[in-house]
Scaffold this motif. Structure first.
Motif, PDB file in Angstrom:
ATOM      1  N   THR A 167      -2.031  -5.148  -4.095  1.00  0.00           N
ATOM      2  CA  THR A 167      -1.952  -4.652  -2.722  1.00  0.00           C
ATOM      3  C   THR A 167      -0.543  -4.828  -2.172  1.00  0.00           C
ATOM      4  O   THR A 167       0.273  -5.585  -2.722  1.00  0.00           O
ATOM      5  CB  THR A 167      -2.949  -5.390  -1.814  1.00  0.00           C
ATOM      6  OG1 THR A 167      -2.571  -6.766  -1.724  1.00  0.00           O
ATOM      7  CG2 THR A 167      -4.366  -5.279  -2.360  1.00  0.00           C
ATOM      8  N   ILE A 168      -0.266  -4.136  -1.078  1.00  0.00           N
ATOM      9  CA  ILE A 168       1.056  -4.226  -0.462  1.00  0.00           C
ATOM     10  C   ILE A 168       1.345  -5.651  -0.003  1.00  0.00           C
ATOM     11  O   ILE A 168       2.484  -6.124  -0.088  1.00  0.00           O
ATOM     12  CB  ILE A 168       1.151  -3.240   0.724  1.00  0.00           C
ATOM     13  CG1 ILE A 168       1.028  -1.801   0.194  1.00  0.00           C
ATOM     14  CG2 ILE A 168       2.458  -3.399   1.479  1.00  0.00           C
ATOM     15  CD1 ILE A 168       1.037  -0.759   1.274  1.00  0.00           C
ATOM     16  N   SER A 169       0.326  -6.356   0.476  1.00  0.00           N
ATOM     17  CA  SER A 169       0.524  -7.724   0.938  1.00  0.00           C
ATOM     18  C   SER A 169       0.850  -8.686  -0.202  1.00  0.00           C
ATOM     19  O   SER A 169       1.333  -9.799   0.041  1.00  0.00           O
ATOM     20  CB  SER A 169      -0.722  -8.212   1.681  1.00  0.00           C
ATOM     21  OG  SER A 169      -1.853  -8.202   0.821  1.00  0.00           O
ATOM     22  N   ASP A 170       0.601  -8.266  -1.462  1.00  0.00           N
ATOM     23  CA  ASP A 170       0.936  -9.109  -2.613  1.00  0.00           C
ATOM     24  C   ASP A 170       2.410  -9.033  -2.977  1.00  0.00           C
ATOM     25  O   ASP A 170       2.902  -9.847  -3.763  1.00  0.00           O
ATOM     26  CB  ASP A 170       0.108  -8.700  -3.839  1.00  0.00           C
ATOM     27  CG  ASP A 170      -1.379  -8.946  -3.647  1.00  0.00           C
ATOM     28  OD1 ASP A 170      -1.728  -9.898  -2.935  1.00  0.00           O
ATOM     29  OD2 ASP A 170      -2.180  -8.172  -4.207  1.00  0.00           O
ATOM     30  N   HIS A 182      -3.790 -12.621  -7.757  1.00  0.00           N
ATOM     31  CA  HIS A 182      -5.016 -13.394  -7.975  1.00  0.00           C
ATOM     32  C   HIS A 182      -5.739 -12.719  -9.130  1.00  0.00           C
ATOM     33  O   HIS A 182      -6.455 -11.744  -8.944  1.00  0.00           O
ATOM     34  CB  HIS A 182      -5.879 -13.390  -6.708  1.00  0.00           C
ATOM     35  CG  HIS A 182      -7.047 -14.321  -6.781  1.00  0.00           C
ATOM     36  ND1 HIS A 182      -6.913 -15.681  -6.670  1.00  0.00           N
ATOM     37  CD2 HIS A 182      -8.367 -14.083  -6.967  1.00  0.00           C
ATOM     38  CE1 HIS A 182      -8.104 -16.255  -6.765  1.00  0.00           C
ATOM     39  NE2 HIS A 182      -9.004 -15.306  -6.959  1.00  0.00           N
ATOM     40  N   GLY A 183      -5.527 -13.237 -10.341  1.00  0.00           N
ATOM     41  CA  GLY A 183      -5.970 -12.522 -11.526  1.00  0.00           C
ATOM     42  C   GLY A 183      -7.145 -13.134 -12.234  1.00  0.00           C
ATOM     43  O   GLY A 183      -8.004 -13.784 -11.631  1.00  0.00           O
ATOM     44  N   LEU A 205       7.721   1.807  -1.872  1.00  0.00           N
ATOM     45  CA  LEU A 205       6.894   1.449  -0.720  1.00  0.00           C
ATOM     46  C   LEU A 205       7.300   2.233   0.515  1.00  0.00           C
ATOM     47  O   LEU A 205       6.461   2.542   1.362  1.00  0.00           O
ATOM     48  CB  LEU A 205       6.976  -0.055  -0.455  1.00  0.00           C
ATOM     49  CG  LEU A 205       6.358  -0.952  -1.538  1.00  0.00           C
ATOM     50  CD1 LEU A 205       6.536  -2.416  -1.187  1.00  0.00           C
ATOM     51  CD2 LEU A 205       4.882  -0.624  -1.726  1.00  0.00           C
ATOM     52  N   ALA A 206       8.581   2.575   0.631  1.00  0.00           N
ATOM     53  CA  ALA A 206       9.023   3.398   1.757  1.00  0.00           C
ATOM     54  C   ALA A 206       8.449   4.802   1.650  1.00  0.00           C
ATOM     55  O   ALA A 206       8.086   5.425   2.653  1.00  0.00           O
ATOM     56  CB  ALA A 206      10.548   3.450   1.798  1.00  0.00           C
ATOM     57  N   PRO A 213      -4.445   3.713   2.177  1.00  0.00           N
ATOM     58  CA  PRO A 213      -4.995   2.662   1.325  1.00  0.00           C
ATOM     59  C   PRO A 213      -4.022   1.501   1.146  1.00  0.00           C
ATOM     60  O   PRO A 213      -2.810   1.679   1.209  1.00  0.00           O
ATOM     61  CB  PRO A 213      -5.247   3.384   0.000  1.00  0.00           C
ATOM     62  CG  PRO A 213      -5.376   4.815   0.364  1.00  0.00           C
ATOM     63  CD  PRO A 213      -4.433   5.009   1.512  1.00  0.00           C
ATOM     64  N   ILE A 214      -4.552   0.314   0.917  1.00  0.00           N
ATOM     65  CA  ILE A 214      -3.715  -0.870   0.822  1.00  0.00           C
ATOM     66  C   ILE A 214      -3.192  -1.107  -0.583  1.00  0.00           C
ATOM     67  O   ILE A 214      -2.336  -1.957  -0.782  1.00  0.00           O
ATOM     68  CB  ILE A 214      -4.496  -2.120   1.285  1.00  0.00           C
ATOM     69  CG1 ILE A 214      -5.711  -2.365   0.382  1.00  0.00           C
ATOM     70  CG2 ILE A 214      -4.907  -2.002   2.730  1.00  0.00           C
ATOM     71  CD1 ILE A 214      -6.441  -3.661   0.682  1.00  0.00           C
ATOM     72  N   GLN A 215      -3.694  -0.356  -1.590  1.00  0.00           N
ATOM     73  CA  GLN A 215      -3.202  -0.545  -2.940  1.00  0.00           C
ATOM     74  C   GLN A 215      -1.726  -0.160  -3.022  1.00  0.00           C
ATOM     75  O   GLN A 215      -1.294   0.817  -2.410  1.00  0.00           O
ATOM     76  CB  GLN A 215      -3.989   0.286  -3.949  1.00  0.00           C
ATOM     77  CG  GLN A 215      -5.323  -0.305  -4.333  1.00  0.00           C
ATOM     78  CD  GLN A 215      -6.400   0.019  -3.311  1.00  0.00           C
ATOM     79  OE1 GLN A 215      -6.149   0.786  -2.395  1.00  0.00           O
ATOM     80  NE2 GLN A 215      -7.570  -0.560  -3.476  1.00  0.00           N
ATOM     81  N   CYS A 216      -0.984  -0.944  -3.786  1.00  0.00           N
ATOM     82  CA  CYS A 216       0.441  -0.658  -3.946  1.00  0.00           C
ATOM     83  C   CYS A 216       0.665   0.595  -4.781  1.00  0.00           C
ATOM     84  O   CYS A 216       1.505   1.417  -4.454  1.00  0.00           O
ATOM     85  CB  CYS A 216       1.123  -1.865  -4.600  1.00  0.00           C
ATOM     86  SG  CYS A 216       2.914  -1.731  -4.705  1.00  0.00           S
ATOM     87  N   PHE A 217      -0.108   0.741  -5.872  1.00  0.00           N
ATOM     88  CA  PHE A 217       0.019   1.901  -6.754  1.00  0.00           C
ATOM     89  C   PHE A 217      -1.286   2.685  -6.705  1.00  0.00           C
ATOM     90  O   PHE A 217      -2.081   2.661  -7.641  1.00  0.00           O
ATOM     91  CB  PHE A 217       0.334   1.463  -8.179  1.00  0.00           C
ATOM     92  CG  PHE A 217       1.572   0.637  -8.281  1.00  0.00           C
ATOM     93  CD1 PHE A 217       2.811   1.196  -8.055  1.00  0.00           C
ATOM     94  CD2 PHE A 217       1.496  -0.711  -8.593  1.00  0.00           C
ATOM     95  CE1 PHE A 217       3.967   0.436  -8.150  1.00  0.00           C
ATOM     96  CE2 PHE A 217       2.638  -1.485  -8.687  1.00  0.00           C
ATOM     97  CZ  PHE A 217       3.884  -0.911  -8.456  1.00  0.00           C
ATOM     98  N   LEU A 218      -1.507   3.370  -5.587  1.00  0.00           N
ATOM     99  CA  LEU A 218      -2.766   4.064  -5.375  1.00  0.00           C
ATOM    100  C   LEU A 218      -2.832   5.365  -6.169  1.00  0.00           C
ATOM    101  O   LEU A 218      -1.810   5.905  -6.569  1.00  0.00           O
ATOM    102  CB  LEU A 218      -2.974   4.349  -3.896  1.00  0.00           C
ATOM    103  CG  LEU A 218      -1.880   5.131  -3.155  1.00  0.00           C
ATOM    104  CD1 LEU A 218      -2.453   5.690  -1.875  1.00  0.00           C
ATOM    105  CD2 LEU A 218      -0.732   4.200  -2.802  1.00  0.00           C
TER     106      LEU A 218
END
Length: 247
Positions: A167-170, A182-183, A205-206, A213-218
């Motif tokens: 997620t982006i927050s990670d 968290h794996g 990310l920009a 969606p919150i996934q980084c690589f959606l």
């Protein structure tokens, strides 16, 4: 009803879920192992699952079941050992509840895992890494995403499931840039990032900032509006919107 049915149910509800707090993946893997074992035992003994007894699950029968997995189902040695680990876990739990079957339980617990050759884990050379990162087409949205995702995977060593659920927050790109994950095994890992990967992640990310969606690589389907053309893929700068010139 035999003693096996309530013991098996309690193993899932009491041992795995309440005591061990096992993950859904572990529970599903154990469920599949016992489904295969019960089906094999019923076929061998002619009994129904509800009538199977603990003493019918003998060490020779478990050994035949493990051979069945390899020879007839075509499972690997790793899968065979994983099924055996689930069986061992059940029988260790049953030993505390049914000491009257201690002898047959001990014989099952004595079945060893099978040895197998382990492949040597190698690493990518610098030319191989460069070739891998140059493979995605940076003129497309998916290409820019895949390039960034590959760079993160190469540096952090995240599993595919960990990478896709990142997620982006990670992602922390400030001082002491790192990725928090968290794996597997409910373990928290912190992996530092190099300046090159930080730059690539900031650019990515920009670009996807407007995607909800919150996934980084959606997935691409989730961000059809994010697939904007770029003027120069090597410059990593978004193209200016096209202006309509009336005739």
């Amino acid at each position: 009803m035999s003693a096996l049915a309530p013991t098996l149910q309690a193993f899932f509800t009491d041992r795995l879920i309440r005591q061990r707090q096992a993950s859904p993946h572990t529970i599903a893997a154990y469920r599949d192992a016992f489904k295969l074992l019960l089906a094999f035992t019923c076929h061998r003994t002619g009994s129904t699952p509800s009538r199977l007894r603990i003493e019918e699950l003998t060490a020779p029968l478990i050994g035949d079941f493990l051979n069945h997995l390899e020879t007839e189902r075509g499972n690997s040695v790793r899968t065979r050992n994983a099924r055996l680990a689930a069986i061992h876990s059940l029988f260790r739990y049953a030993a505390l509840r049914h000491p009257d079957h201690a002898d047959s339980i001990q014989r099952v617990l004595a079945i060893p895992p099978k040895r197998f050759d382990r492949a040597i884990v190698t690493y990518l050379t610098e030319p191989e890494i460069d070739a891998l990162l140059q493979a995605p087409d940076r003129n497309t949205w998916t290409g820019r995403r895949d390039r960034t995702m590959l760079a993160v995977a190469i540096q952090t060593g995240l599993r595919a499931s960990e990478l896709t659920t990142l997620t982006i927050s990670d992602v922390h790109l400030g001082t002491g840039a790192h990725i928090s994950c968290h794996g597997k095994g409910r373990k928290q890992r912190i992996t530092p990032l190099t300046s090159g990967t930080v730059t690539m992640l900031r650019t990515w990310l920009a670009e996807r900032a407007a995607s909800p969606p919150i996934q980084c690589f959606l997935p691409a389907a989730a961000v059809s509006s994010a697939a904007m053309p770029w003027n120069d893929a090597s410059q990593n700068t978004p193209a200016q919107p096209h202006k309509h010139v009336p005739h």
